[in-house]
Scaffold this motif. Structure first.
Motif, short mmCIF file in Angstrom:
data_model
loop_
_atom_site.label_atom_id
_atom_site.label_comp_id
_atom_site.label_asym_id
_atom_site.label_seq_id
_atom_site.Cartn_x
_atom_site.Cartn_y
_atom_site.Cartn_z
N PHE A 89 57.29 8.77 19.64
CA PHE A 89 57.09 8.50 18.22
C PHE A 89 57.55 7.10 17.85
N ARG A 90 58.49 6.53 18.60
CA ARG A 90 58.98 5.19 18.30
C ARG A 90 58.08 4.10 18.86
N CYS A 91 57.79 4.15 20.16
CA CYS A 91 57.05 3.04 20.78
C CYS A 91 55.59 3.37 21.10
N GLY A 92 55.24 4.65 21.02
CA GLY A 92 53.88 5.06 21.32
C GLY A 92 53.57 5.17 22.79
N GLY A 93 54.57 4.89 23.64
CA GLY A 93 54.36 4.94 25.08
C GLY A 93 54.28 6.34 25.63
N LYS A 94 53.83 6.42 26.88
CA LYS A 94 53.69 7.71 27.55
C LYS A 94 55.05 8.32 27.81
N THR A 147 63.31 15.96 13.26
CA THR A 147 64.42 15.07 13.61
C THR A 147 64.11 13.62 13.23
N THR A 148 62.89 13.38 12.76
CA THR A 148 62.47 12.04 12.36
C THR A 148 62.53 11.83 10.85
N GLY A 149 62.61 12.93 10.12
CA GLY A 149 62.54 12.86 8.66
C GLY A 149 61.16 13.12 8.13
N HIS A 150 60.16 13.16 9.01
CA HIS A 150 58.78 13.46 8.60
C HIS A 150 58.50 14.95 8.77
N LEU A 151 57.62 15.48 7.95
CA LEU A 151 57.32 16.91 7.99
C LEU A 151 55.98 17.21 8.63
N ASP A 152 55.13 16.20 8.79
CA ASP A 152 53.85 16.41 9.45
C ASP A 152 54.08 16.85 10.89
#
Length: 269
Positions: free
Chosen positions: A235-240, A214-219
């Motif tokens: 994935f956006r802010c890195g927060g918990k 849903t992010t466009g990344h395949l990893d």
């Protein structure tokens, strides 16, 4: 339970293997269909409506099936060893060069092809319908907005609203809308929500991705915003991230969300 795009891709793989071929073996290993033999029938095609799969045969006959949580249709070369236990096989279709096995598939019914719509008439518009129109979008948006106080996540999973969204997309759609899945439907734009749901499912279906992004990344560690990212964080802010249960009884689902990037209510525990 698989998302609608997963079922769509399973049907596409099934059709590629079997469409246009005549069954040499068409065996069922479920009590209600144990005496049925489909050998000699041609496989005309395989289609889906939401999470429901329809295999169509010559002679105005359709097999309805549903994957539920543990079902799958696997394709093998004729005579090849199965990757799953034989006692899990519910349907065995064999042609001259290929076999398609239904392992733990559910809701098996044989109906006249002309009557198959009766089995899915209760569903909302199919997000992967190749004939999708603005009328479909408007109908889904109206159904979504019909109960303003309903939790967004529960409404998204209701196949009577729109067919195809599962728990992964529920979490990701809520994130991209910037609200928690417990937010009342009245606080989101229904038309935007429907359009977002269709865009996400369609992107993965057209790309042939069983492992949805849903992010466009395949990893693996970058493909979703919040779904199953308890260890990695948002994935956006890195927060918990927080994970809570939404729904009751058989509809209970673990639900991931970011308390920083998503506003709205959520259970404390």
């Amino acid at each position: 339970m698989p998302e609608g795009d997963t079922v769509f891709l399973v049907a596409k793989r099934f059709a590629k293997a079997m469409a246009g071929k005549t069954l040499l073996r068409g065996e069922f290993r479920v009590p209600q269909l144990a005496t049925v033999d489909l050998s000699g029938r041609e496989v005309l095609g395989v289609g889906t409506v939401g999470k429901h799969l329809f295999t169509r045969f010559s002679g105005d006959l359709t097999l309805h099936s549903h994957l539920m949580m543990d079902g799958m249709w696997d394709v093998y070369p004729a005579g090849a060893k199965w990757r799953r236990p034989g006692h899990h096989a519910r349907v065995i279709f064999t042609a001259a060069d290929v076999q398609v096995i239904g392992f733990r598939v559910h809701d098996l019914k044989l109906v006249a092809t002309s009557k198959e719509h009766d089995l899915v008439a209760h569903l909302g518009p199919d997000l992967l319908d190749p004939k999708w129109t603005e009328e479909h979008a408007a109908r889904a948006a109206a159904a979504l907005a019909a109960d303003p106080a309903r939790e967004l996540g529960l409404a998204l999973l209701d196949q009577r609203v729109m067919a195809g969204v599962g728990n992964l997309y529920k979490c990701e759609i809520a994130f991209l809308l910037g609200v928690t899945p417990w937010t009342p439907v009245s606080e989101v734009d229904a038309a935007r929500t429907v359009a977002l749901a269709r865009r996400l499912l369609l992107a993965n279906a057209l790309a042939g991705r069983f492992d949805q992004s849903t992010t466009g990344h395949l990893d693996r560690n970058r493909k979703n915003w919040v779904y199953e990212r308890t260890r990695q964080g948002c994935f956006r802010c890195g927060g918990k991230l927080l994970v809570r249960t939404q729904g009751h009884d058989v509809r209970r689902r673990p639900t991931w969300f970011c308390p920083k990037d998503q506003t709205g209510p959520y259970p404390e525990q």
